[in-house]
Motif scaffolding. Structure first.
Motif, short mmCIF file in Angstrom:
data_model
loop_
_atom_site.label_atom_id
_atom_site.label_comp_id
_atom_site.label_asym_id
_atom_site.label_seq_id
_atom_site.Cartn_x
_atom_site.Cartn_y
_atom_site.Cartn_z
N TRP A 160 0.86 -1.16 0.00
CA TRP A 160 0.00 0.00 0.00
C TRP A 160 0.90 1.22 0.00
O TRP A 160 1.72 1.38 0.90
N PHE A 161 0.78 2.08 -1.00
CA PHE A 161 1.57 3.31 -1.04
C PHE A 161 0.79 4.42 -0.36
O PHE A 161 -0.38 4.64 -0.66
N THR A 162 1.43 5.10 0.58
CA THR A 162 0.79 6.18 1.34
C THR A 162 1.59 7.46 1.17
O THR A 162 2.64 7.47 0.52
N LYS A 163 1.11 8.54 1.79
CA LYS A 163 1.83 9.82 1.72
C LYS A 163 3.15 9.77 2.49
O LYS A 163 4.08 10.49 2.17
N SER A 164 3.21 8.92 3.49
CA SER A 164 4.42 8.84 4.32
C SER A 164 5.35 7.70 3.93
O SER A 164 6.29 7.40 4.63
N GLY A 165 5.08 7.04 2.80
CA GLY A 165 5.94 5.95 2.34
C GLY A 165 5.12 4.79 1.81
O GLY A 165 4.30 4.96 0.93
N ALA A 166 5.34 3.61 2.38
CA ALA A 166 4.61 2.42 1.94
C ALA A 166 4.45 1.45 3.10
O ALA A 166 5.26 1.44 4.03
N ILE A 167 3.40 0.67 3.04
CA ILE A 167 3.16 -0.38 4.02
C ILE A 167 3.24 -1.71 3.29
O ILE A 167 2.69 -1.86 2.19
N ILE A 168 3.94 -2.66 3.89
CA ILE A 168 4.21 -3.95 3.25
C ILE A 168 3.65 -5.06 4.11
O ILE A 168 3.85 -5.07 5.33
N LYS A 169 2.97 -6.00 3.50
CA LYS A 169 2.52 -7.23 4.17
C LYS A 169 3.13 -8.39 3.39
O LYS A 169 2.76 -8.66 2.27
N ILE A 170 4.10 -9.05 4.00
CA ILE A 170 4.73 -10.20 3.35
C ILE A 170 3.94 -11.43 3.72
O ILE A 170 3.82 -11.75 4.91
N ASN A 171 3.37 -12.09 2.74
CA ASN A 171 2.58 -13.29 3.01
C ASN A 171 3.48 -14.37 3.59
O ASN A 171 4.59 -14.58 3.15
N GLY A 172 2.98 -15.05 4.56
CA GLY A 172 3.76 -16.06 5.23
C GLY A 172 4.34 -15.55 6.54
O GLY A 172 4.75 -16.33 7.38
N PHE A 173 4.38 -14.23 6.73
CA PHE A 173 4.86 -13.64 7.97
C PHE A 173 3.71 -12.87 8.60
O PHE A 173 2.92 -12.24 7.91
N ASN A 174 3.60 -12.93 9.90
CA ASN A 174 2.56 -12.17 10.58
C ASN A 174 3.00 -10.73 10.74
O ASN A 174 4.16 -10.45 10.96
N GLY A 175 2.05 -9.83 10.62
CA GLY A 175 2.34 -8.43 10.85
C GLY A 175 2.60 -7.65 9.58
O GLY A 175 2.71 -8.19 8.48
N PHE A 176 2.68 -6.35 9.78
CA PHE A 176 2.90 -5.41 8.70
C PHE A 176 4.21 -4.69 8.93
O PHE A 176 4.71 -4.61 10.04
N ARG A 177 4.75 -4.14 7.86
CA ARG A 177 6.02 -3.41 7.92
C ARG A 177 5.83 -2.09 7.18
O ARG A 177 5.00 -1.99 6.29
N SER A 178 6.63 -1.10 7.53
CA SER A 178 6.53 0.20 6.86
C SER A 178 7.91 0.66 6.42
O SER A 178 8.92 0.33 7.03
N VAL A 179 7.92 1.42 5.33
CA VAL A 179 9.15 2.02 4.83
C VAL A 179 8.88 3.50 4.58
O VAL A 179 7.74 3.92 4.42
N GLY A 180 9.95 4.29 4.53
CA GLY A 180 9.84 5.73 4.33
C GLY A 180 9.59 6.10 2.88
O GLY A 180 9.48 5.26 1.99
N ILE A 181 9.54 7.39 2.66
CA ILE A 181 9.23 7.93 1.33
C ILE A 181 10.29 7.55 0.31
O ILE A 181 9.97 7.16 -0.82
N GLU A 182 11.56 7.67 0.69
CA GLU A 182 12.65 7.35 -0.25
C GLU A 182 12.62 5.89 -0.68
O GLU A 182 12.80 5.57 -1.86
N ASN A 183 12.40 5.00 0.29
CA ASN A 183 12.33 3.58 -0.05
C ASN A 183 11.09 3.27 -0.88
O ASN A 183 11.13 2.41 -1.77
N ALA A 184 9.99 3.95 -0.61
CA ALA A 184 8.77 3.76 -1.42
C ALA A 184 9.03 4.20 -2.86
O ALA A 184 8.60 3.53 -3.81
N LYS A 185 9.75 5.31 -3.03
CA LYS A 185 10.09 5.75 -4.39
C LYS A 185 11.01 4.74 -5.08
O LYS A 185 10.88 4.49 -6.28
N SER A 186 11.93 4.17 -4.31
CA SER A 186 12.82 3.15 -4.88
C SER A 186 12.03 1.93 -5.33
O SER A 186 12.29 1.37 -6.40
N ILE A 187 11.07 1.50 -4.52
CA ILE A 187 10.23 0.35 -4.89
C ILE A 187 9.47 0.65 -6.18
O ILE A 187 9.43 -0.16 -7.10
N LYS A 188 8.87 1.84 -6.26
CA LYS A 188 8.13 2.23 -7.47
C LYS A 188 9.04 2.24 -8.68
O LYS A 188 8.64 1.82 -9.77
N ASN A 189 10.25 2.73 -8.50
CA ASN A 189 11.20 2.79 -9.60
C ASN A 189 11.64 1.39 -10.06
O ASN A 189 11.73 1.12 -11.25
#
Length: 142
Positions: A106-135
Protein backbone atom coordinates in the motif's frame (compact mmCIF):
# COMPACT_ATOMS: atom_id res chain seq x y z
CA UNK A 1 63.34 -32.29 -19.04
CA UNK A 2 61.14 -31.18 -21.99
CA UNK A 3 58.14 -33.32 -21.06
CA UNK A 4 57.31 -31.43 -17.83
CA UNK A 5 57.34 -28.09 -19.71
CA UNK A 6 55.09 -29.39 -22.46
CA UNK A 7 52.73 -30.80 -19.86
CA UNK A 8 52.68 -27.47 -17.96
CA UNK A 9 52.00 -25.52 -21.17
CA UNK A 10 49.07 -27.83 -21.99
CA UNK A 11 47.64 -27.43 -18.47
CA UNK A 12 47.94 -23.62 -18.66
CA UNK A 13 46.24 -23.47 -22.07
CA UNK A 14 43.44 -25.78 -20.90
CA UNK A 15 42.89 -23.74 -17.73
CA UNK A 16 42.75 -20.47 -19.73
CA UNK A 17 40.15 -21.94 -22.09
CA UNK A 18 38.04 -23.30 -19.23
CA UNK A 19 38.35 -20.00 -17.36
CA UNK A 20 37.16 -18.06 -20.40
CA UNK A 21 34.26 -20.46 -20.92
CA UNK A 22 33.24 -20.14 -17.25
CA UNK A 23 33.48 -16.32 -17.41
CA UNK A 24 31.25 -16.14 -20.48
CA UNK A 25 28.77 -18.54 -18.94
CA UNK A 26 28.54 -16.46 -15.76
CA UNK A 27 28.02 -13.29 -17.78
CA UNK A 28 24.86 -14.62 -19.45
CA UNK A 29 23.20 -16.58 -16.64
CA UNK A 30 19.61 -15.93 -15.66
CA UNK A 31 18.76 -14.04 -12.53
CA UNK A 32 18.12 -16.16 -9.48
CA UNK A 33 14.75 -14.48 -8.92
CA UNK A 34 12.14 -12.94 -11.13
CA UNK A 35 9.29 -10.74 -10.04
CA UNK A 36 5.64 -10.83 -11.05
CA UNK A 37 3.57 -7.71 -10.48
CA UNK A 38 -0.16 -7.79 -9.84
CA UNK A 39 -2.30 -4.66 -9.81
CA UNK A 40 -5.47 -4.66 -7.74
CA UNK A 41 -8.44 -3.94 -10.00
CA UNK A 42 -11.80 -3.84 -8.24
CA UNK A 43 -14.67 -4.94 -10.48
CA UNK A 44 -18.24 -5.38 -9.23
CA UNK A 45 -17.15 -5.46 -5.60
CA UNK A 46 -14.59 -8.27 -6.14
CA UNK A 47 -10.85 -7.78 -6.06
CA UNK A 48 -9.28 -8.93 -9.30
CA UNK A 49 -5.50 -9.13 -9.52
CA UNK A 50 -3.92 -9.41 -12.94
CA UNK A 51 -0.29 -10.50 -12.88
CA UNK A 52 2.39 -9.69 -15.42
CA UNK A 53 6.12 -10.42 -15.29
CA UNK A 54 8.18 -7.46 -14.15
CA UNK A 55 10.94 -6.29 -16.44
CA UNK A 56 13.87 -5.98 -14.03
CA UNK A 57 17.09 -6.05 -16.03
CA UNK A 58 19.59 -6.60 -13.26
CA UNK A 59 19.67 -8.89 -10.26
CA UNK A 60 21.05 -5.92 -8.28
CA UNK A 61 17.65 -4.22 -8.36
CA UNK A 62 15.88 -7.30 -7.02
CA UNK A 63 18.52 -7.54 -4.30
CA UNK A 64 17.89 -3.88 -3.45
CA UNK A 65 14.14 -4.57 -3.23
CA UNK A 66 14.71 -7.52 -0.90
CA UNK A 67 17.04 -5.33 1.18
CA UNK A 68 14.32 -2.69 1.54
CA UNK A 69 11.97 -5.44 2.75
CA UNK A 70 14.55 -6.70 5.23
CA UNK A 71 15.25 -3.32 6.81
CA UNK A 72 11.65 -2.13 7.02
CA UNK A 73 10.14 -1.33 10.42
CA UNK A 74 7.47 -3.49 12.06
CA UNK A 75 4.18 -1.79 12.81
CA UNK A 76 1.21 -3.05 14.81
CA UNK A 77 -1.86 -1.62 13.07
CA UNK A 78 -1.64 -0.04 9.63
CA UNK A 79 -3.90 2.90 8.85
CA UNK A 80 -4.96 1.80 5.37
CA UNK A 81 -7.90 -0.02 3.84
CA UNK A 82 -6.56 -3.57 3.83
CA UNK A 83 -8.87 -4.67 0.99
CA UNK A 84 -7.56 -2.01 -1.38
CA UNK A 85 -3.87 -2.75 -1.76
CA UNK A 86 -1.99 -1.10 -4.63
CA UNK A 87 0.35 -3.86 -5.80
CA UNK A 88 0.99 -7.52 -5.14
CA UNK A 89 4.55 -8.68 -5.80
CA UNK A 90 5.51 -12.33 -6.18
CA UNK A 91 9.13 -13.40 -6.16
CA UNK A 92 9.53 -16.54 -8.26
CA UNK A 93 12.35 -18.82 -9.12
CA UNK A 94 12.87 -18.85 -12.92
CA UNK A 95 14.27 -22.36 -12.81
CA UNK A 96 11.37 -24.30 -11.31
CA UNK A 97 8.67 -21.56 -11.48
CA UNK A 98 7.77 -21.78 -7.79
CA UNK A 99 6.72 -18.75 -5.77
CA UNK A 100 9.29 -18.08 -3.07
CA UNK A 101 7.19 -15.44 -1.35
CA UNK A 102 4.62 -12.85 -2.15
CA UNK A 103 3.77 -9.46 -0.66
CA UNK A 104 1.08 -6.80 -0.71
CA UNK A 105 1.95 -3.10 -0.90
CA UNK A 106 0.00 0.00 0.00
CA UNK A 107 1.57 3.31 -1.04
CA UNK A 108 0.79 6.18 1.34
CA UNK A 109 1.83 9.82 1.72
CA UNK A 110 4.42 8.84 4.32
CA UNK A 111 5.94 5.95 2.34
CA UNK A 112 4.61 2.42 1.94
CA UNK A 113 3.16 -0.38 4.02
CA UNK A 114 4.21 -3.95 3.25
CA UNK A 115 2.52 -7.23 4.17
CA UNK A 116 4.73 -10.20 3.35
CA UNK A 117 2.58 -13.29 3.01
CA UNK A 118 3.76 -16.06 5.23
CA UNK A 119 4.86 -13.64 7.97
CA UNK A 120 2.56 -12.17 10.58
CA UNK A 121 2.34 -8.43 10.85
CA UNK A 122 2.90 -5.41 8.70
CA UNK A 123 6.02 -3.41 7.92
CA UNK A 124 6.53 0.20 6.86
CA UNK A 125 9.15 2.02 4.83
CA UNK A 126 9.84 5.73 4.33
CA UNK A 127 9.23 7.93 1.33
CA UNK A 128 12.65 7.35 -0.25
CA UNK A 129 12.33 3.58 -0.05
CA UNK A 130 8.77 3.76 -1.42
CA UNK A 131 10.09 5.75 -4.39
CA UNK A 132 12.82 3.15 -4.88
CA UNK A 133 10.23 0.35 -4.89
CA UNK A 134 8.13 2.23 -7.47
CA UNK A 135 11.20 2.79 -9.60
CA UNK A 136 12.37 -0.84 -9.44
CA UNK A 137 8.99 -2.33 -10.37
CA UNK A 138 8.08 0.46 -12.84
CA UNK A 139 4.88 1.18 -10.89
CA UNK A 140 1.93 2.48 -12.89
CA UNK A 141 -0.78 4.31 -10.95
CA UNK A 142 -4.23 3.20 -11.96
Amino acid sequence: MRKPYIFLICVVILSLCLGGFYFEKMKFTKAKNEIWIGYNQTKFGNNVTKFKPGNVEKQEKLNQLEEIYLFSKKIEKPIVDLAKYDVQLSFRSPIDKTVEYSSLLWFTKSGAIIKINGFNGFRSVGIENAKSIKNIINYIEL
